[in-house]
Design an enzyme around this catalytic site. Structure first.
Site, PDB file in Angstrom:
ATOM      1  N   HIS A   1       2.521 -12.674   0.730  1.00 29.77           N
ATOM      2  CA  HIS A   1       3.784 -12.792   1.436  1.00 29.77           C
ATOM      3  C   HIS A   1       4.867 -11.848   0.932  1.00 29.77           C
ATOM      4  O   HIS A   1       5.928 -11.770   1.513  1.00 29.77           O
ATOM      5  CB  HIS A   1       4.281 -14.233   1.389  1.00 29.77           C
ATOM      6  N   GLY A   2       4.613 -11.158  -0.189  1.00 30.39           N
ATOM      7  CA  GLY A   2       5.662 -10.297  -0.747  1.00 30.39           C
ATOM      8  C   GLY A   2       5.947  -9.089   0.124  1.00 30.39           C
ATOM      9  O   GLY A   2       5.139  -8.706   0.973  1.00 30.39           O
ATOM     10  N   CYS A   3       7.125  -8.483  -0.064  1.00 32.17           N
ATOM     11  CA  CYS A   3       7.493  -7.263   0.662  1.00 32.17           C
ATOM     12  C   CYS A   3       7.085  -6.020  -0.107  1.00 32.17           C
ATOM     13  O   CYS A   3       7.162  -4.913   0.411  1.00 32.17           O
ATOM     14  CB  CYS A   3       8.999  -7.212   0.902  1.00 32.17           C
ATOM     15  N   ILE A   4       6.742  -6.183  -1.366  1.00 27.04           N
ATOM     16  CA  ILE A   4       6.455  -5.014  -2.202  1.00 27.04           C
ATOM     17  C   ILE A   4       4.946  -4.909  -2.423  1.00 27.04           C
ATOM     18  O   ILE A   4       4.335  -5.856  -2.868  1.00 27.04           O
ATOM     19  CB  ILE A   4       7.149  -5.114  -3.581  1.00 27.04           C
TER      20      ILE A   4
ATOM     21  N   MET B   1       1.351  -0.621   3.138  1.00 32.58           N
ATOM     22  CA  MET B   1       0.640  -1.873   2.857  1.00 32.58           C
ATOM     23  C   MET B   1       0.016  -2.462   4.115  1.00 32.58           C
ATOM     24  O   MET B   1      -0.948  -3.213   4.048  1.00 32.58           O
ATOM     25  CB  MET B   1       1.594  -2.891   2.223  1.00 32.58           C
TER      26      MET B   1
END
Lengths: 168, 105
Positions: free
Chosen positions: B102-105, A45
């Protein structure tokens, strides 16, 4: 939500960004596997190259017959705060796993098979450890179809060259 | 925080170049940010992702995860990484004028 910001230090040299990570997955429990998958996905990501090397029981995460049945270790896991004699009761591991999976679903964390596919689709490269494959008498066809290969430790180090290695 | 001019408009940006105020955004600004980030031309496929992402943010207050993007935007994960090579969730968020996810996934 905390925002991480590096305080500017006068005269400090900004560290070069990480460009490649090679993550070793050596454990076959749910809590042993997820951190590695989350870190690999998080790397992609951020545009960081990611290799994932499955060894020993970590291979369960990409073994077709096992990857849908990964469980939380309820014995020998002090972080769970469950007395060992309770953790050893039949069905306890399944129960705790089901609870944790429910919680993860609400956080948009995919089940392991979907997560492995997500990694491949994201451009992460997945490998198996040759020594472990031989030791457990497994074959290529026992594993998730999109594994890139079964490689030696030497191959792994070559592939990891110039990047960071993370052992989980 | 800094300001930068995209498509002739002065914009307040955070330290990483995300728009501070999503309301300032226009598609022309999106094209200019994309061009400055290595995507010279935004195709229809890019726009599917960008509109989905912006609409999700405007209606829920959160950017979709990469998993959500792949499942719901109509563009599969593999293609997301081709369209937005250096990290689709972050780059698409920057181009469509919403805060950094802001998510980790």
């Amino acid at each position: 939500m905390t925002t991480i910001q590096n305080a500017p230090v006068e005269g400090a040299i900004t560290p070069a960004p990480i460009e490649k990570v090679s993550i070793i997955v050596s454990k076959g429990s749910l809590e042993g596997i997820y951190p590695a998958l989350i870190m690999a996905n998080g790397a992609r990501m951020e545009g960081i190259e990611a290799n994932v090397f499955f060894t020993f029981f970590g291979m369960d995460a990409v073994t077709k017959s096992r990857m849908e049945h990964i469980k939380v270790a309820t014995v020998g896991n002090p972080g769970l705060h469950l007395p060992t004699f309770l953790g050893g009761l039949p069905g306890m591991s399944a129960l705790v796993t089901a609870q944790m999976e429910k919680k993860m679903a609400t956080l948009d964390i995919p089940p392991i098979p979907e997560f492995i596919q997500l990694l491949v689709d994201s451009g992460a490269r997945l490998f198996l450890c040759k020594a472990s494959v031989d030791m457990f008498d497994l074959k290529r066809e026992d594993f998730f179809d999109e594994m890139e290969g079964i490689i030696t430790v030497g191959d792994f180090y070559q592939m990891a060259a110039g990047g960071q290695i993370i052992f989980t | 925080m800094s300001t930068n001019s995209y498509a002739g408009v002065d914009l307040a940006l955070d330290g990483e170049g995300f728009l501070q105020d999503p309301a300032q955004w226009t598609p022309q600004i999106g094209e200019a940010i994309a061009a400055a980030n290595g995507i010279p031309v935004l195709t229809d496929r890019h726009w599917i992702v960008l509109h989905f992402m912006r609409n999700t943010f405007l209606s829920t207050g959160d950017a979709p995860s990469i998993r959500g993007l792949g499942k719901e935007s109509g563009v599969p994960v593999k293609e997301l990484y081709q369209l937005f090579p250096k990290g689709p969730a972050k780059l698409a968020a920057k181009i469509c004028g919403i805060p950094k996810p802001h998510g980790c996934i």
